[in-house]
Motif scaffolding. Structure first.
Motif, PDB file in Angstrom:
ATOM      1  N   ASN A  40       0.752  -1.006  -0.010  1.00  0.00           N
ATOM      2  CA  ASN A  40      -0.125  -0.014   0.030  1.00  0.00           C
ATOM      3  C   ASN A  40       0.875   1.296  -0.021  1.00  0.00           C
ATOM      4  O   ASN A  40       0.650   2.122  -0.627  1.00  0.00           O
ATOM      5  CB  ASN A  40      -0.957   0.117   1.245  1.00  0.00           C
ATOM      6  N   THR A  41       1.794   1.264   0.836  1.00  0.00           N
ATOM      7  CA  THR A  41       2.955   2.378   1.062  1.00  0.00           C
ATOM      8  C   THR A  41       3.505   2.751  -0.372  1.00  0.00           C
ATOM      9  O   THR A  41       3.500   3.967  -0.742  1.00  0.00           O
ATOM     10  CB  THR A  41       3.899   2.311   2.235  1.00  0.00           C
ATOM     11  N   ALA A  74      -9.066   7.853  -3.109  1.00  0.00           N
ATOM     12  CA  ALA A  74      -9.324   9.203  -1.947  1.00  0.00           C
ATOM     13  C   ALA A  74      -8.329   9.688  -1.192  1.00  0.00           C
ATOM     14  O   ALA A  74      -8.091  10.764  -1.304  1.00  0.00           O
ATOM     15  CB  ALA A  74     -10.693   8.654  -1.255  1.00  0.00           C
ATOM     16  N   VAL A  75      -7.466   8.484  -0.968  1.00  0.00           N
ATOM     17  CA  VAL A  75      -6.420   9.260  -0.107  1.00  0.00           C
ATOM     18  C   VAL A  75      -5.462   9.984  -1.030  1.00  0.00           C
ATOM     19  O   VAL A  75      -4.715  10.937  -0.712  1.00  0.00           O
ATOM     20  CB  VAL A  75      -5.765   8.097   0.973  1.00  0.00           C
ATOM     21  N   ILE A  76      -5.169   9.315  -2.097  1.00  0.00           N
ATOM     22  CA  ILE A  76      -4.242  10.059  -2.937  1.00  0.00           C
ATOM     23  C   ILE A  76      -4.507  11.336  -3.324  1.00  0.00           C
ATOM     24  O   ILE A  76      -3.783  12.292  -3.411  1.00  0.00           O
ATOM     25  CB  ILE A  76      -4.018   9.111  -4.175  1.00  0.00           C
ATOM     26  N   LEU A  98       6.689   7.951   1.780  1.00  0.00           N
ATOM     27  CA  LEU A  98       6.885   6.444   2.228  1.00  0.00           C
ATOM     28  C   LEU A  98       6.783   6.663   3.925  1.00  0.00           C
ATOM     29  O   LEU A  98       6.465   5.550   4.432  1.00  0.00           O
ATOM     30  CB  LEU A  98       8.398   6.153   2.132  1.00  0.00           C
ATOM     31  N   ARG A  99       6.603   7.659   4.370  1.00  0.00           N
ATOM     32  CA  ARG A  99       6.294   7.750   5.977  1.00  0.00           C
ATOM     33  C   ARG A  99       5.027   8.426   6.303  1.00  0.00           C
ATOM     34  O   ARG A  99       4.732   8.562   7.355  1.00  0.00           O
ATOM     35  CB  ARG A  99       7.359   8.677   6.579  1.00  0.00           C
ATOM     36  N   VAL A 100       4.011   8.331   5.380  1.00  0.00           N
ATOM     37  CA  VAL A 100       2.907   8.935   5.473  1.00  0.00           C
ATOM     38  C   VAL A 100       2.042   8.095   6.604  1.00  0.00           C
ATOM     39  O   VAL A 100       2.153   7.072   6.618  1.00  0.00           O
ATOM     40  CB  VAL A 100       1.981   8.741   4.302  1.00  0.00           C
ATOM     41  N   VAL A 126       2.233   6.381  -7.007  1.00  0.00           N
ATOM     42  CA  VAL A 126       1.019   7.174  -7.891  1.00  0.00           C
ATOM     43  C   VAL A 126       0.810   9.010  -7.323  1.00  0.00           C
ATOM     44  O   VAL A 126       1.150   9.742  -8.213  1.00  0.00           O
ATOM     45  CB  VAL A 126      -0.232   6.534  -7.455  1.00  0.00           C
ATOM     46  N   SER A 127       1.096   8.905  -5.892  1.00  0.00           N
ATOM     47  CA  SER A 127       0.921  10.168  -5.675  1.00  0.00           C
ATOM     48  C   SER A 127       2.044  11.059  -5.885  1.00  0.00           C
ATOM     49  O   SER A 127       1.830  12.578  -6.325  1.00  0.00           O
ATOM     50  CB  SER A 127       0.637  10.351  -3.986  1.00  0.00           C
TER      51      SER A 127
END
Length: 321
Positions: free
Chosen positions: A100-101, A189-191, A256-258, A107-108
């Protein structure tokens, strides 16, 4: 024979190389003297917590009593009890968080770099009200991440969210969508929220780099009648590459640390759980300091490895250019 000649040449070059003068030595000592407070602060706020986290990952400490943990070696990472393997390296939830990370980061950051460069190119053009637009575009970046994520969680709510209301009114959807609860929609949605929040940062760096480009190159291209797209690919983009690499590495490290934006929008959902959210779940909710510290240590190693590889490849690319 060739090796002997090479060694002799190296010795000769070392003998010819000038020794540092007293002034140069004093400058080096002064530089280390000025750097000492920063290095000490970095040691206290970064190195010591990191080493302590690594130590906890080698114990079975719990959150209720961290001092009572026993040393278990690498069992939190990988352990075989004779019948099956255990540990974070064989934990499917951990690897789901890693996937997921990495997906979120790819993408983001990709969208932020492309859209940020496009916005910077638009803001670099002279038009009426450009100063006001430049100031307004920084608003998303100025809003704290927790606040912006909470605002977006209300906007994306499937019951009273304004986004569903507008899409229903326009006839784009037949029923409200659960943007943050649906496993197929929550990651996107998060992206979208993350891109909205951090796009101004990338655009600002690109805009600053654009304004520092030499104008004579564009004047020569204009005189020669070169197409603007060709000028962008052959002149603008190569000159922007150092700034682009800096913006990308900053955003890669952050993504990566999100933690905050994902946790506020989707909490501990497995479809969006990042490595930081996984580590927090183990540490706080399960109160397993040893396992959570192992996840935090692996997160640090992954981030450090990706950052090192990216900087190495970026430096090689700049040297080739």
């Amino acid at each position: 024979m060739t090796t002997t000649l090479t060694q002799a040449q190296e010795i000769a070059d070392a003998a010819i190389a000038p020794r540092p003068t007293p002034v140069e030595r004093r400058r080096v000592r002064a530089a280390w003297l000025f750097l000492a407070p920063m290095l000490l602060c970095l040691l206290l706020v970064a190195a010591w917590p990191l080493l302590r986290t690594f130590w906890f990952s080698l114990t079975d400490a719990s959150l209720s009593n961290t001092g009572a943990g026993n040393f278990v070696g690498l069992s939190n990472y990988l352990f075989h009890d004779g019948s099956e393997w255990s540990g974070i390296l064989v934990d499917p939830q951990w690897w789901n968080a890693v996937r997921n990370t990495l997906y979120f980061s790819a993408v983001s950051v990709g969208l932020e770099v492309v859209l940020g460069l496009a916005v910077a190119l638009l803001l670099n053009v002279r038009f009426a009200g450009r100063t006001l637009v430049r100031a307004m575009i920084l608003i998303p970046w100025a809003i704290p991440t927790i606040v912006s994520a909470k605002i977006w969680s209300w906007m994306l709510n499937d019951q009273f969210g304004i986004l569903n209301h507008l899409m229903l009114g326009l006839g784009l959807i037949d029923a409200p969508l659960a943007w943050t609860a649906d496993a197929e929609l929550s990651m996107w949605a998060v992206i979208v929220v993350d891109v909205w929040k951090t796009l101004p940062f990338v655009a600002l760096l690109m805009l600053a780099a654009l304004q520092m480009l030499p104008a004579d190159c564009y004047e020569a291209a204009r005189v020669d009648g070169i197409h603007p797209l060709k000028v962008f690919w052959r002149v603008t983009l190569p000159l922007l590459m150092p700034a682009l690499l800096v913006a990308t590495i900053f955003r890669v490290l952050d993504s990566l640390r999100v933690f905050d934006v994902i946790y506020v929008l989707t909490s501990n959902s497995s479809s969006t759980m990042s490595m930081s959210v996984f580590a927090r779940q183990q540490l706080v909710e399960f109160q397993d300091v040893g396992y959570g510290s192992a996840a935090s240590t692996l997160l640090f190693l992954i981030v450090a490895a990706i950052a090192t590889l990216y900087l190495y490849l970026g430096r090689r690319q700049l040297e080739v250019r």
